[in-house]
Design an enzyme around this catalytic site. Structure first.
Site, mmCIF file in Angstrom:
data_model
loop_
_atom_site.group_PDB
_atom_site.id
_atom_site.type_symbol
_atom_site.label_atom_id
_atom_site.label_comp_id
_atom_site.label_asym_id
_atom_site.label_seq_id
_atom_site.Cartn_x
_atom_site.Cartn_y
_atom_site.Cartn_z
ATOM 1 N N GLN A 277 -6.673 -1.202 5.131
ATOM 2 C CA GLN A 277 -7.316 -1.834 6.288
ATOM 3 C C GLN A 277 -8.737 -2.288 5.981
ATOM 4 O OE1 GLN A 277 -6.092 -2.454 9.389
ATOM 5 N NE2 GLN A 277 -4.093 -1.573 8.985
ATOM 6 N N THR B 291 -3.160 -3.798 0.185
ATOM 7 C CA THR B 291 -1.957 -4.555 0.525
ATOM 8 C C THR B 291 -2.382 -5.910 1.065
ATOM 9 O OG1 THR B 291 0.177 -4.464 1.641
ATOM 10 C CG2 THR B 291 -1.697 -3.617 2.880
ATOM 11 N N ASN C 50 -5.909 2.775 10.325
ATOM 12 C CA ASN C 50 -5.100 1.641 10.809
ATOM 13 C C ASN C 50 -4.893 1.648 12.315
ATOM 14 O OD1 ASN C 50 -3.582 3.965 9.708
ATOM 15 N ND2 ASN C 50 -1.846 2.957 10.683
ATOM 16 N N ALA D 169 0.830 -1.220 0.000
ATOM 17 C CA ALA D 169 0.000 0.000 0.000
ATOM 18 C C ALA D 169 0.858 1.261 0.000
ATOM 19 C CB ALA D 169 -0.940 -0.007 1.200
ATOM 20 N N THR D 170 2.056 1.192 0.572
ATOM 21 C CA THR D 170 2.934 2.370 0.553
ATOM 22 C C THR D 170 3.226 2.776 -0.886
ATOM 23 O OG1 THR D 170 3.951 1.707 2.638
ATOM 24 C CG2 THR D 170 5.187 3.265 1.271
ATOM 25 N N HIS E 27 -0.836 -8.093 3.258
ATOM 26 C CA HIS E 27 -0.520 -8.605 4.600
ATOM 27 C C HIS E 27 -1.491 -8.136 5.676
ATOM 28 C CE1 HIS E 27 1.727 -5.047 6.354
ATOM 29 N NE2 HIS E 27 1.687 -4.709 5.089
ATOM 30 N N CYS F 117 4.445 0.263 12.199
ATOM 31 C CA CYS F 117 5.643 0.876 11.590
ATOM 32 C C CYS F 117 6.277 1.907 12.506
ATOM 33 C CB CYS F 117 5.347 1.478 10.213
ATOM 34 S SG CYS F 117 3.645 1.682 9.789
HETATM 35 C C1 LIG Z 1 -0.295 -1.001 6.481
HETATM 36 C C2 LIG Z 1 -0.844 0.213 5.852
HETATM 37 C C3 LIG Z 1 -0.169 0.869 4.821
HETATM 38 C C4 LIG Z 1 1.191 0.417 4.320
HETATM 39 O O1 LIG Z 1 1.109 -0.816 3.716
HETATM 40 P P1 LIG Z 1 2.463 -1.599 3.283
HETATM 41 O O2 LIG Z 1 1.959 -2.839 2.669
HETATM 42 O O3 LIG Z 1 3.239 -1.803 4.533
HETATM 43 O O4 LIG Z 1 3.169 -0.732 2.317
HETATM 44 C C5 LIG Z 1 -0.740 1.993 4.271
HETATM 45 N N1 LIG Z 1 -1.921 2.444 4.708
HETATM 46 C C6 LIG Z 1 -2.612 1.841 5.689
HETATM 47 C C7 LIG Z 1 -3.924 2.387 6.123
HETATM 48 C C8 LIG Z 1 -2.088 0.710 6.312
HETATM 49 O O5 LIG Z 1 -2.763 0.120 7.297
#
Ligand SMILES: *Cc1c(COP(=O)(O)O)cnc(C)c1O
Length: 363
Positions: free
Chosen positions: A159, A179, A131, A51-52, A181, A306
């Protein structure tokens, strides 16, 4: 995922031989599952590393493409750093960004969003689910407003995917970040949905090279991860509604335990919220010491994973109007698919016990 590391080892972009086709078939299937999950067309999905990267591609890509129309962007103070940091970077290049405040419940004030729109606004970026506090922003209403004003609408749905229904058509979403994970998929794989018609979104690529993903994200596709992402989404969609109902009842049970403590504050609206999230701040305790006391038994965090190495209070909890002291005494609970009622009761007891002993120790 396993056969795609060994048996189906071809490059999915190598269309001159059967090895490539096998890998491509795995990717196509994942793309279809993802598209189905958000009511998109499979060709509208661009695979990224998470997502980044999806947020960076969306925000910088729109800024670069549409800057002749204006250089104003609207987002929210409680966004993930993967939205806030690209916005701050764009400010150094001459873009103007409005960071909307949220109420004590974590929700934006829709009237303030309407007021923030200017003739030179090119992009609105508002996350679907937060998140840290799980709050659900009014995405459908925001999408409608953006389309009325012909402004591109991006939502970070990292999320939300697999937890609440998402529909890019019904919600007028132009760009949507995902994303794997956050829904039990592998780490390091994600995607960006990019609307192809009504309107056709023009996105400037941020990674240039062999023109994979319609030229929007060059680089050989990560076949095993993409296959795993698709399967994770398929599993998350199965029984999503029923799972949300049972998670909500467990989450409310946990809140029932914790709310018995004096000086406990719930962060974020309890109704407009992901079913598996609870976030509280506790008066009169040292958050770091409390976490240290609990962490051998409960996998808890104060804010986002993070930023868990940082001692600074969470920008999300601060945006709710909490003091530094209260923001630093925050616990974020995330319930999983296998969390049981017994575990909830045990965690509730342990937290009550830890808070009471910390308060006793306080001078
Ligand atoms: C975890 C998260 C991200 C980042 O996702 P990555 O897969 O670690 O790059 C971005 N936005 C939200 C809302 C998240 O929860």
């Amino acid at each position: 995922m396993l056969p795609y590391f060994t048996d189906y080892f071809g490059n999915p972009s190598s269309l001159n031989h059967a090895y490539g086709w096998e890998a491509e078939a795995g990717i196509d299937q994942a793309r279809k599952i993802l598209a189905g999950a958000i009511n998109a067309d499979p060709v509208e999905l661009i695979f990224t590393s998470g997502a980044t990267e999806a947020n960076n591609l969306a925000i910088k890509g729109i800024a670069e493409s549409y800057m002749a129309d204006g250089k104003h962007i609207i987002t929210v103070q409680t966004e993930h750093s993967a939205v806030l940091a690209p916005c701050r970077y764009l400010e150094t290049l001459g873009f103007e960004v409005t960071y909307l405040a949220v109420g004590a419940d974590g929700l934006i004030d829709f009237a303030k969003l309407v007021q923030a729109i200017r003739p030179d606004t090119i992009l609105v970026s508002v996350m679907a689910a937060n998140n840290e506090i799980g709050v659900l922003q009014p995405i459908q209403a925001i999408g409608k407003l953006c389309h009325q004003h012909q402004i591109i609408f991006h939502t970070d749905a990292a999320q939300a995917l697999g937890k609440i229904p998402l529909d890019v058509q019904a919600m007028n979403i132009d760009l949507l970040s995902m994303t794997a994970h956050k829904l039990y998929g592998p780490k390091g794989i994600g995607a960006l949905y990019v609307r192809r018609r009504d309107p056709r979104v023009q996105l400037a690529p941020q990674i240039h090279g062999g023109e994979q993903e319609r030229g929007l994200r060059s680089g050989t596709l990560n076949t095993p991860q993409i296959v795993g992402f698709g399967e994770a989404v398929r599993l998350a969609l199965e029984g999503m509604t029923e799972r949300a109902v049972s998670l909500k009842s467990l989450r409310d049970r946990l809140w029932g335990h914790l709310a018995t403590l004096p000086g406990v504050h719930l962060n974020g609206d309890l109704e407009q919220r992901l079913a598996n999230n609870l976030n509280i701040s506790i008066e009169g305790v040292n958050g770091a010491a409390l976490l240290a006391n609990l962490q051998s038994e409960v996998a808890l965090s104060a804010g986002s994973a993070c930023s868990s190495a940082s001692l600074a209070p969470s920008h999300v909890i601060k945006a709710l109007g909490r003091s530094d002291a209260l923001a630093q005494a925050t616990l974020r609970f995330g319930l999983g698919h296998e969390t049981s009622a017994e575990e909830i009761d045990r965690v509730g007891d342990r937290v009550l016990q830890a808070v009471r002993s910390h308060r006793l120790l306080k001078p």
